[in-house]
Design an enzyme around this catalytic site. Structure first.
Site, short mmCIF file in Angstrom:
data_model
loop_
_atom_site.label_atom_id
_atom_site.label_comp_id
_atom_site.label_asym_id
_atom_site.label_seq_id
_atom_site.Cartn_x
_atom_site.Cartn_y
_atom_site.Cartn_z
N PRO A 1 1.34 -1.61 -0.26
CA PRO A 1 0.39 -0.05 -0.29
C PRO A 1 0.93 0.80 0.02
O PRO A 1 1.55 1.21 0.92
CB PRO A 1 -0.78 -0.10 1.17
CG PRO A 1 0.09 -1.05 2.34
CD PRO A 1 0.78 -2.18 1.27
N ARG B 1 8.52 -0.33 -4.34
CA ARG B 1 8.93 0.33 -4.63
C ARG B 1 9.36 -0.27 -6.20
O ARG B 1 9.76 0.29 -7.11
CB ARG B 1 10.63 0.85 -4.33
CG ARG B 1 9.96 2.26 -3.33
CD ARG B 1 11.41 2.70 -2.38
NE ARG B 1 11.86 1.68 -1.75
CZ ARG B 1 13.00 1.49 -0.71
NH1 ARG B 1 13.91 2.43 -1.27
NH2 ARG B 1 13.95 0.69 -0.22
N LYS C 1 0.60 -4.35 8.53
CA LYS C 1 1.48 -4.07 8.67
C LYS C 1 3.16 -3.09 9.30
O LYS C 1 1.74 -2.12 9.52
CB LYS C 1 1.60 -2.92 7.40
CG LYS C 1 3.14 -3.14 6.22
CD LYS C 1 2.48 -3.16 5.01
CE LYS C 1 4.55 -2.77 4.32
NZ LYS C 1 5.01 -1.59 4.50
N GLY D 1 10.67 -5.21 1.88
CA GLY D 1 12.02 -4.67 2.08
C GLY D 1 13.10 -5.04 0.99
O GLY D 1 13.39 -6.07 1.22
N ASP D 2 13.36 -3.55 0.10
CA ASP D 2 13.78 -4.31 -0.96
C ASP D 2 14.28 -5.00 -1.64
O ASP D 2 15.78 -5.58 -2.15
CB ASP D 2 15.63 -4.34 -0.29
CG ASP D 2 15.97 -2.65 0.46
OD1 ASP D 2 15.13 -1.51 0.73
OD2 ASP D 2 17.05 -3.15 1.77
N GLN E 1 -6.62 -0.68 3.13
CA GLN E 1 -5.94 -0.20 4.70
C GLN E 1 -5.94 1.35 5.53
O GLN E 1 -5.90 2.61 4.58
CB GLN E 1 -4.25 -0.33 4.38
CG GLN E 1 -2.98 -0.06 5.57
CD GLN E 1 -1.78 0.49 5.15
OE1 GLN E 1 -1.18 1.29 4.62
NE2 GLN E 1 -0.93 -0.90 5.23
N CYS F 1 4.09 3.67 8.44
CA CYS F 1 4.47 4.59 8.11
C CYS F 1 5.32 5.58 9.18
O CYS F 1 4.42 6.29 9.91
CB CYS F 1 3.01 5.81 7.59
SG CYS F 1 3.78 7.02 6.56
#
Length: 361
Positions: A33, A244, A156, A220-221, A87, A117
């Site tokens: 999200p 991303r 999350k 993550g990544d 969310q 966040c």
């Protein structure tokens, strides 16, 4: 090394007969999200390319209660997106509970709470990752949501507030105890924002904790099929969430799936495939946002989709200045003709850096 043929499924159980449990394939791929990114047009192209479970942009509980137009609009979901989660975020039990009731009416497949966040305007008001400083509050907020909805509730979050408060193992156990049905963990603390490398070690510890029975998804990544499979094998997670790396490259989902099944890498998408995705994204943007906003907000995506094409600047400049959909389509036609037969070389996916504005989790 290729994986065995899929024989297992990942299940997010439903607490109510009103909704079915969510049945996902072995090693599902989740679309993160992302604020100002994960809207219906973007979700549509990710779904086409293999995303198994998607989420809306995060929605303020206070905004939903105030009937804020922007917040309400984020509730828009479509049947072709399913399974999909909505969310929400907030720092007040009563507001989150009421927001959960509002979400319940829209009938998504699950409701997710954002405790991840790190942006100041969210975290410093005691919401998002700000709740990581008060685990008791996090548990109370989660319990309030679970009691207020018949939907499966998931969370999350991050590893902790900072390196001195890496409390995710305690958090996972306590949130499971109050009824969440899955947990996604971003491998950074709030203070890290999006800097440095994500640390999946604690994610693995949570997953391999014998007390934990719910699905654990890592985030993550993840920027390549190789890394996705490596992290699955190393940390044992039930699936991975991708953020991303999907921006401008929704093909990452199909590439991971293919590599997981065969151990082979797919060739990069062709120019025609890239332009076709741009066309669909644009069309969906026009349908959902209207001609003015739809065209304006689509401009942020062209550079990411067309990255890697030599001397693309001239066409990109046209795309971000034109206001007529037919003229934009004509430029896209020109790009296909100009770059016909061009072969992309496989390069690492560049993770878009939005950490200053917390557009990504």
């Amino acid at each position: 090394m290729a994986s065995n043929t899929n024989t297992k499924q990942v299940v997010i159980t439903s607490p109510s007969e009103k909704f079915n449990s969510i049945i996902l394939p072995e090693f599902p791929l989740l679309l993160a999200p992302m604020e100002d990114v994960s809207d219906p047009p973007f979700r549509a192209v990710c779904k086409d390319n293999g995303a198994d479970l998607m989420y809306t942009e995060f929605i303020s509980s206070e905004g939903l209660i105030r009937d804020a137009i922007k917040s309400r609009r984020k509730l828009d979901i479509f049947d072709y997106e399913r399974p999909i989660g909505i969310q929400i975020f907030g720092g007040d039990e009563e507001s989150l509970a009421l927001a959960a009731k509002i979400v319940d009416v829209t009938q998504p497949d699950l409701l997710d709470i954002n405790f991840g966040c790190p942006v100041k305007k969210v975290a410093l008001k005691g919401a998002g990752a700000g709740v990581l400083k008060d685990v008791d509050l996090m548990v109370r907020l989660t319990a309030a949501v679970v009691k207020s909805t018949s939907l499966p509730v998931t969370v999350k979050t991050r590893l902790g507030w900072d390196e001195n408060s890496l409390n995710i193992e305690e958090v996972a156990e306590r949130l499971q105890d109050v009824g969440i049905k899955a947990l996604t963990i971003h491998g950074r603390t709030r203070c890290q924002m999006y800097k440095g490398e994500a640390d999946w070690t604690l994610i693995g510890k949570v997953k391999n904790n014998p007390r934990i029975k719910i699905p654990i998804f890592g985030n993550g990544d993840i920027d390549s099929p190789q890394k996705a499979l490596e992290y699955k094998n190393r940390y044992g997670v039930d699936g991975v969430m991708i953020g991303r790396a999907a921006i401008g490259y929704p093909w990452i989902f199909r590439e991971i799936k293919h590599y997981y099944k065969t151990g082979e890498l797919l060739p990069p998408p062709t120019v025609e495939e890239r332009v076709n995705v741009v066309r669909k994204h644009l069309r969906k943007s026009l349908e959902w946002k209207g001609p003015i906003v739809g065209i304006n907000e689509m401009r942020r995506h062209y550079a990411n989709y067309l990255k890697g094409l030599p001397n693309i600047k001239e066409y990109r400049n046209k795309l971000v200045t034109l206001t007529n959909p037919n003229e934009i389509e004509a430029v896209l036609d020109e790009i296909i003709v100009r770059y016909s037969g061009y072969e992309f070389t496989r390069t690492p996916i560049e993770l878009v850096d939005y950490h200053e504005k917390c557009k990504l989790q």
